[in-house]
Enzyme design. Structure first.
Site, PDB file in Angstrom:
ATOM      1  N   GLU A   1     -16.237  35.031   8.776  1.00  0.00           N
ATOM      2  CA  GLU A   1     -15.492  35.497   9.749  1.00  0.00           C
ATOM      3  C   GLU A   1     -16.482  35.630  11.288  1.00  0.00           C
ATOM      4  O   GLU A   1     -15.523  35.004  12.283  1.00  0.00           O
ATOM      5  CB  GLU A   1     -14.995  36.805   9.745  1.00  0.00           C
ATOM      6  CG  GLU A   1     -13.798  37.032   9.415  1.00  0.00           C
ATOM      7  CD  GLU A   1     -13.513  37.971   9.909  1.00  0.00           C
ATOM      8  OE1 GLU A   1     -12.095  38.086   9.341  1.00  0.00           O
ATOM      9  OE2 GLU A   1     -13.627  39.375   9.298  1.00  0.00           O
TER      10      GLU A   1
ATOM     11  N   GLY B   1       0.389  -1.053  -0.116  1.00  0.00           N
ATOM     12  CA  GLY B   1       0.353  -0.213   0.090  1.00  0.00           C
ATOM     13  C   GLY B   1       1.102   1.203  -0.056  1.00  0.00           C
ATOM     14  O   GLY B   1       0.208   2.178  -0.259  1.00  0.00           O
TER      15      GLY B   1
ATOM     16  N   GLY C   1      -7.873  30.422   1.599  1.00  0.00           N
ATOM     17  CA  GLY C   1      -7.345  31.396   2.605  1.00  0.00           C
ATOM     18  C   GLY C   1      -7.333  31.934   4.364  1.00  0.00           C
ATOM     19  O   GLY C   1      -6.571  31.466   4.585  1.00  0.00           O
TER      20      GLY C   1
ATOM     21  N   ALA D   1     -11.834  40.650   6.157  1.00  0.00           N
ATOM     22  CA  ALA D   1     -12.202  41.301   7.027  1.00  0.00           C
ATOM     23  C   ALA D   1     -13.882  41.106   6.845  1.00  0.00           C
ATOM     24  O   ALA D   1     -14.704  42.254   7.206  1.00  0.00           O
ATOM     25  CB  ALA D   1     -11.637  43.222   7.068  1.00  0.00           C
TER      26      ALA D   1
END
Length: 1342
Positions: A1273, A270, A809, A1091
């Site tokens: 956020e 494997g 990100g 933001a």
């Protein structure tokens, strides 16, 4: 250099097409071959160690034993290409395409909103597809199992599972199919405003619109391969590479001859053990023997006394074989098999179980093995074979410790493993505890077996074996011997624990750390075994009066139950669009992600999917191995002599600025942390570049001081920026007037972004004018552009950055991509050739930094009724070695510390510490998730001191009326209070609080906890200039519209939302519109997509551009109101009206004066509340998330499907921060946790069993685009509701045990933290080490 001998032809199929490779290199993996040779880039490279599932494909082989075709999922990054002789590989491109026909799996995952960034989606699709090839209507358990090895960082898994559920057999526990109403919709108090609203919708997709699954349309197994399998080639196949030769014999006889000839050569099946070891340790085996074609190694023999399983059987096959035995044989015979099955369900992910062999697992002898301890106590025997003949050796501690007398001889191979049946009066159990329930290496695993004298409780035979507490699996033979003849009772238990702790000793410095936790598990597991045996004895016989077994208290019984793995269910509620809204207007509707279908087919192009350009070179970075040192010399000579190496880029090659004075792109003279970039190798291939970095010799001289922890930084006065401070009221006076004061500490660990797509960039120099095209995975292409400009000393207008999409990100691709882009650009300019830089997961985690670890101290003064009068908080964050974003994070942390509470007397102070660790940077929430944990911990402490419930303290101290925040900004709490009340109501909080307390009274070893947390999250940057945005909209003469804006698609659906805005403004269907990419050439001077305001500000800019265009078209439309859009555009062109417009938004006003401590730093707030309920196991520290209800104030959502996805995804990411994600550093500052094996982000099994999300309806904000709010956020902090529910459960355990609370809070609440907090007789009996007497394996940096 001599050419390697001629290789045999490697024949296999990919997506139904024959592949013949004549000069295959055994070191090439299937993933590399698919991506580079066949240009099938749907299969993604994310971790390279089989731990994340992004590279999942399906392999089909003819099984010679069953004579059937076997389909199984595998991780292509581990599979050597040579192992695929005679196999058929199916990739995501092979099952469907947007250009031909979609497979139902692809369609459903996209239309169910199961994709955000889309990087993990092809792997998810292939795991589900393989499941459906084996089970046309799978059970939910099979679906969970199939997806257990696939990680997703964006979605929170719920919608992925929903898409898979549409294929499952109808569940008996949901009435939705019969009644049209989900049972979960009926819960809660129907008088709530959400239930009263007739326009509340709970469907994000319409299942009836999905195309049906038609198994007749699947790719067939290639007839040529079937013929090859039925008449197998017996000849030995040999594949010669530059460094490795792969030999695949066709018969067992040939294999044994080869093993005798090459005794040092390992057998490889494997590659799940050998592969990662070769990668991490750089080991090369000149010869590899592949026994894949030897059917004798996959044989299974059943006898009356046991089961023999071929060493070549995969762990998935072993699981099926054992399950069959368990169903056929009486229970008393299958004790060992059941124990093995229990661990096989949670061992690694499905793909690894499909690849790893039983023989490989046994022979690898990993200290953390889940199966070996059970096989040891089950008296398994290893059947060995060589040219000399066969022999048997016991699978015991001596074998696992590698003692020569008990091991295989060099020329022997493991043919099979014999596992005997158990018998009556024999009891076998297995235990394991890991960082999370599934797909995680065990901290401690154990196999335990006892045989009692018939119809008595006297121990006749006892065997205990542990993994994770030594260099190999360890048996407790002395302890077991001393306990033989003892009755199975409480005195025996006490004696056994004492003996075990003496025999299974673990030094304080033991690798892996968690020493006291592991010691506790050794005895906690035995206690569980003790209870299990007592329970089984009760079932076995009606005991005569002469034998009285100890009674198990009913309150102890729950200790016997493991937490089940259950798929999450829930309801998503949102407000329907107004009934008068045009059907063509998409705003407010759950529109599928624009790239969803392309994600699901693998046709969505990410940075590294761009085809190689002519003369392209590959770059690999060389990083510091020292935390703080002077660079004495760098010797590049050996590296430059290696074949394929073109150059090594150092600081001297930079024509412009080498970063900032205190933050160099490439180190000069001095390094400040392990992982700092020193230079970069440029070579023809990635393999050549990686080999070259091993040859670069760097000499260092250590410098003082070396600082890693916040405490050390405070001692050395090592700070990155001045203190940030906010104060209101008279705090000293307030403390004098309160009834009680509590002081406490909060430690919050850091967090790795773990975006699925690592940092990557391609720089292509153009032939003239020093122009560069840069393709980069970033949240801020303008910053990359500016950094490259200053590094190369060329004007910004010569550099174009392109961002098609980013594979996640979370803040980690705001600043860092500029560094990688600039270094790659230097390489491109110096060599005059294109450069590709793709970070391995290990390098990405080592170099890039993450969320700031935090240490906070609080002092809170309050009245006996729970009213808080004064709060003083001092925070320190670990910023790493350079400033980066640490100053802004400190500012935001201080600004947001008050959360939802109005406390009249406050003092908040914050400092960013400079340490010798990689610089920490922006991360979703930007300080809020760490800082507000201190505030909420204060609330919990006050509640404990007042004898009140935390929710009562929260409610008592929340903002009630329009007021001013600590920084003097006006604040209206109306929506906050609505969210709080809705959450209390929809979660049935008060009735469940009573149920939790009842449960805790009845159970000693399991405890439940429940918590509800309010949230006031401020959105945006604290500066007006950061809120500006621009857009460019073109209308072409055929009427089609091209929209470009300054936002980047990170998975948050910004492009989808922008087209929704353009569609509404231009009154056109979205099908007329297209977004190509984000480019600095079309929209210049952009701000980072961060933001939470990307859609807000770019939406305003798109709106502005569309309104300008529509105004220009107004006279034409008035003149011909009955005309079509195309007519109007044609007329406009004829009349020379510009069909292109730049839209611009000047930004929200925002300012903050730190001198005065006041300002309007944030444009608006997002409010929310979350209630979570958990159950903990006090003996192991494990927990189960029972239910979470989230209410989020989204005002008027632009796209409820995307917004709910953002809330769920950020909540699960926050939950990871507070429960499982733990960064471990060595005392020398080296990050240990550099991949999915060591760093555990939540998996599909970590999602709460019931997961409900509601967007608060009927709220307005005139400030934003169509009264929407940015939700990227805010959900992150709501994950703390799980943390405080765990805290609540631990508090219940401590109260029952009379443990005094110490008000030191540590996050994450890992099993280790939970277990050690629930102190009991077992934690009391373990030996404790004096920390001054040894060097620890890891150090806490918060």
């Amino acid at each position: 250099m001599s050419c390697p001998p001629k290789s045999d032809d490697l024949v296999f199929f990919v997506n139904g097409k024959k592949v013949i490779e004549r000069n295959v290199d055994p070191e090439v993996t299937l993933l590399n071959f698919l991506r580079k040779n066949l240009r099938l880039t749907g299969t993604k490279y994310a971790c390279g160690r089989g731990g994340c599932g992004a590279c999942t494909v399906m392999v089909s082989k003819h099984d010679p034993v069953s004579a059937k075709i076997r389909h199984f999922s595998i991780t292509a990054c581990l599979v050597p290409i040579c192992s695929l002789y005679g196999a058929a590989v199916t990739t995501v491109e092979g099952i469907g395409s947007i250009n031909t026909r979609l497979h139902p799996v692809q369609e459903r995952i996209a239309r169910s909103h199961g994709t955000q960034c889309g990087f993990c989606t092809p792997g998810m699709v292939m795991s589900m597809y393989t499941l459906l090839r084996n089970h046309l209507q799978p059970s939910e358990e099979q679906l969970m199992e199939a997806l257990g090895g696939n990680l997703c960082r964006c979605t929170g898994y719920r919608p992925i599972l929903e898409s898979g559920r549409t294929f499952c057999v109808e569940s008996t526990d949901c009435q939705k199919k019969r009644t049209g109403k989900c049972c979960l919709d009926l819960e809660g108090n129907d008088s709530s405003s959400l239930s009263r609203e007739s326009d509340i919708c709970t469907d994000l997709f319409v299942e009836e619109e999905f195309q049906p699954l038609d198994p007749t349309q699947e790719l067939i197994f290639p007839p040529e391969l079937l013929r090859m399998a039925k008449n197998p080639e017996k000849q030995t196949l040999t594949f010669h590479g530059e460094r490795v030769t792969w030999i695949s014999p066709g018969t067992l006889k040939d294999l044994l001859e080869l093993k005798a000839k090459h005794p040092e050569a390992p057998l490889i099946l494997g590659n799940t053990s050998l592969g990662p070891a070769m990668k991490s340790q750089g080991r090369v085996h000149p010869i590899l023997l592949s026994p894949a074609r030897i059917s004798e190694l996959s044989m299974v023999f059943k006898t009356s006394d046991g089961l023999t399983i071929g060493a070549g059987c995969s762990l998935a096959q072993v699981k099926d074989i054992l399950a069959e035995q368990v169903s056929e044989l009486p229970e008393e015979k299958t004790q060992t098999y059941r124990a093995l099955l229990k661990h096989l369900k949670s061992l690694a992910g499905q793909q690894i179980r499909n690849m790893a062999s039983l023989g490989g697992h046994v022979i690898s002898r990993h200290c953390y093995s889940d199966l070996n301890p059970i096989l040891v106590v089950g008296n398994a025997t290893l059947n060995l074979i060589s040219e000399e003949g066969t022999r048997q050796i016991p699978l015991n501690d001596h074998f696992l410790a590698g003692l020569a007398s008990a091991d295989l001889k060099p020329e022997e191979i493991l043919e099979s493993v014999y596992i005997p049946h158990s018998q009556k009066w024999e009891f076998v159990s297995a235990f394991r505890q890991a960082q999370c329930q599934q797909n995680a290496l065990a901290d401690v695993s154990a196999g335990m077996r006892v045989i009692l004298e018939e119809a008595t409780d006297t121990i006749k035979e006892l065997s205990l074996s542990y993994g994770g507490v030594g260099e190999s699996t360890i048996g407790a033979h002395k302890s077991c011997q001393q306990l033989i003849g003892r009755p199975w009772n409480e005195p025996m238990l006490e004696e056994a624990c004492r003996l075990l702790l003496e025999e299974v000793s673990l030094p304080g410095w033991a690798p892996g750390g968690r020493v006291e936790f592991k010691r506790t598990l050794v005895v906690s597991f035995f206690f569980k075994f003790y209870l299990e045996v007592l329970q089984e004895l009760k079932k076995l016989v009606k005991v005569s009066d002469s034998h009285h077994y100890p009674e198990i208290s009913d309150r102890f019984l729950s200790a016997l139950e493991d937490f089940p793995v259950t798929g999450p269910r829930g309801v998503q509620r949102y407000q329907n669009v107004d009934s008068h809204q045009s059907l063509q207007d998409p705003v407010g509707r759950p529109i599928m992600h624009l790239s969803g279908l392309k994600h699901a087919t693998g046709e969505a192009m990410f940075c590294d999917d761009i085809p190689m350009v002519d003369r392209e070179l590959f770059m690999v970075l060389v990083t510091s191995t020292k935390a703080h040192a002077k660079i004495i010399s760098i010797d590049l000579s050996e590296a430059l002599e290696l074949p394929g190496v073109v150059d090594v880029i150092t600081a001297e090659d930079i024509p412009g600025t080498n970063g900032a004075e205190d933050d160099k792109l490439l180190a000069v003279d001095e390094v400040l942390c392990v992982g700092q970039i020193i230079c970069a190798v440029v070579a023809e291939t990635d393999v050549q570049a990686k080999r070259a970095i091993e040859k670069i010799k760097i000499t260092y001289k250590d410098l003082e001081p070396i600082i890693f922890t916040i405490n050390d930084a405070i001692k050395h006065n090592s700070f990155l920026c001045p203190e940030k401070k906010l104060e209101q009221g008279n705090i000293e006076e307030a403390f004098e007037k309160v009834d009680q004061i509590v002081e406490g500490e909060v430690h919050v660990g850091g967090q790795e972004h773990f975006y699925m797509e690592t940092q990557r960039v391609i720089v292509i120099p153009k032939a003239e004018d020093k122009e560069l095209d840069i393709y980069v995975s970033t949240q801020d292409p303008a910053h990359v552009q500016k950094t490259v400009s200053s590094t190369l000393n060329i004007p910004i207008n010569r550099i174009t950055c392109h961002v098609k999409r980013v594979g996640g990100g979370f803040g980690g691709k705001v600043g860092r991509p500029a560094v990688f882009g600039a270094i790659a650009a230097v390489g491109a300019i110096k060599t005059g050739r294109p450069i590709r830089l793709v970070l391995d997961r290990e390098d990405d985690m080592l170099i890039t930094g993450g969320r700031h670890p935090l240490f906070g101290k609080y002092k809170v003064g309050f009245m006996n009724n729970g009213r808080i009068k004064a709060l003083d908080i001092e925070c320190f964050i670990n910023g790493g070695c350079t400033l980066d974003d640490s100053e802004q994070v400190t500012e935001f942390l201080i600004l947001k510390l008050e959360n939802a509470y109005k406390i009249r007397n406050l003092r908040f102070r914050g400092r960013a510490c400079m340490t010798n660790l990689p610089s920490n940077t922006a991360f979703r929430g930007f300080g809020f998730p760490q800082g507000t944990l201190i505030t909420e911990s204060c609330i919990t402490a006050v509640a404990a001191k007042c004898g009140l419930l935390p929710e009562e303290i929260r409610e008592k101290n929340m903002y009630k009326t329009i007021d001013k925040t600590i920084y003097k900004q006006a604040f209206n709490p109306e929506t906050l209070i609505r969210c709080w009340n809705e959450c209390l109501d929809k979660s049935s909080f008060h009735s469940r609080r009573i149920q939790v307390e009842e449960f805790n009274k009845k159970n000693y070893w399991k405890k439940k906890g429940i918590a509800i947390i309010p949230m006031k999250f401020s959105v945006g940057f604290a500066a007006t200039s950061y809120h500006q945005a621009a857009a460019l909209v073109h209308i072409y003469t055929d009427g089609s519209v091209l929209v470009t804006h300054g936002g980047n698609e990170l998975g948050q659906g910004i492009h989808t939302k922008m087209l929704q805005v353009a569609s509404r403004e231009l009154k056109l269907p979205m099908s007329y519109m297209h977004i190509c990419e984000t480019s600095t050439a079309t929209v210049p001077n952009t701000i980072a997509t961060a933001a939470s305001i990307g859609s807000d500000v770019n939406g305003k800019a798109v709106q502005n551009a569309c309104q300008i265009l529509l105004k220009r078209l107004e006279p034409i439309i008035k003149k011909n109101p009955g005309g079509t859009w195309e007519d109007w555009i044609e007329a406009a062109f004829e009349q020379r009206i510009s069909l292109s417009a730049t839209g611009y938004f000047r930004g929200y006003k925002a300012n903050m004066d730190w001198e005065k401590g006041e300002g309007d730093p944030f444009p608006y707030y997002v409010h929310g509340a979350a209630c979570s309920e958990v159950e903990i196991d006090c003996l192991t520290g494990a927990h189960k998330k029972i239910r979470t209800d989230i209410i989020m104030d989204s005002c008027c959502s632009l796209n409820p499907a995307i917004d709910i996805g953002q809330v769920e995804g950020s909540f699960i990411q926050g939950m990871g921060l507070y429960t499982t994600e733990e960064l471990k550093y060595s005392p020398e500052g080296v990050l240990y946790s550099r991949g999915p094996d060591e760093y555990k982000i939540p998996t599909i099994t970590d999602v709460p069993e019931e997961f409900n999300v509601s967007l608060l309806p009927s709220s307005q904000t005139p400030l934003t685009i169509y009264s929407s709010k940015g939700l990227g956020e805010s959900g992150m902090f709501l994950g703390s509701s799980v943390f405080f529910a765990i805290t609540d459960a631990v508090a219940a355990a401590c109260k029952e045990r009379d443990i005094v609370e110490d008000f030191i809070v540590k996050s994450p609440a890992t099993p280790e933290q939970v277990r050690m907090a629930c102190a009991d007789r077992f934690t009391e009996m373990i030996p404790r080490d004096d920390p001054k007497t040894f060097k620890p394996w890891s150090i806490p940096i918060a």
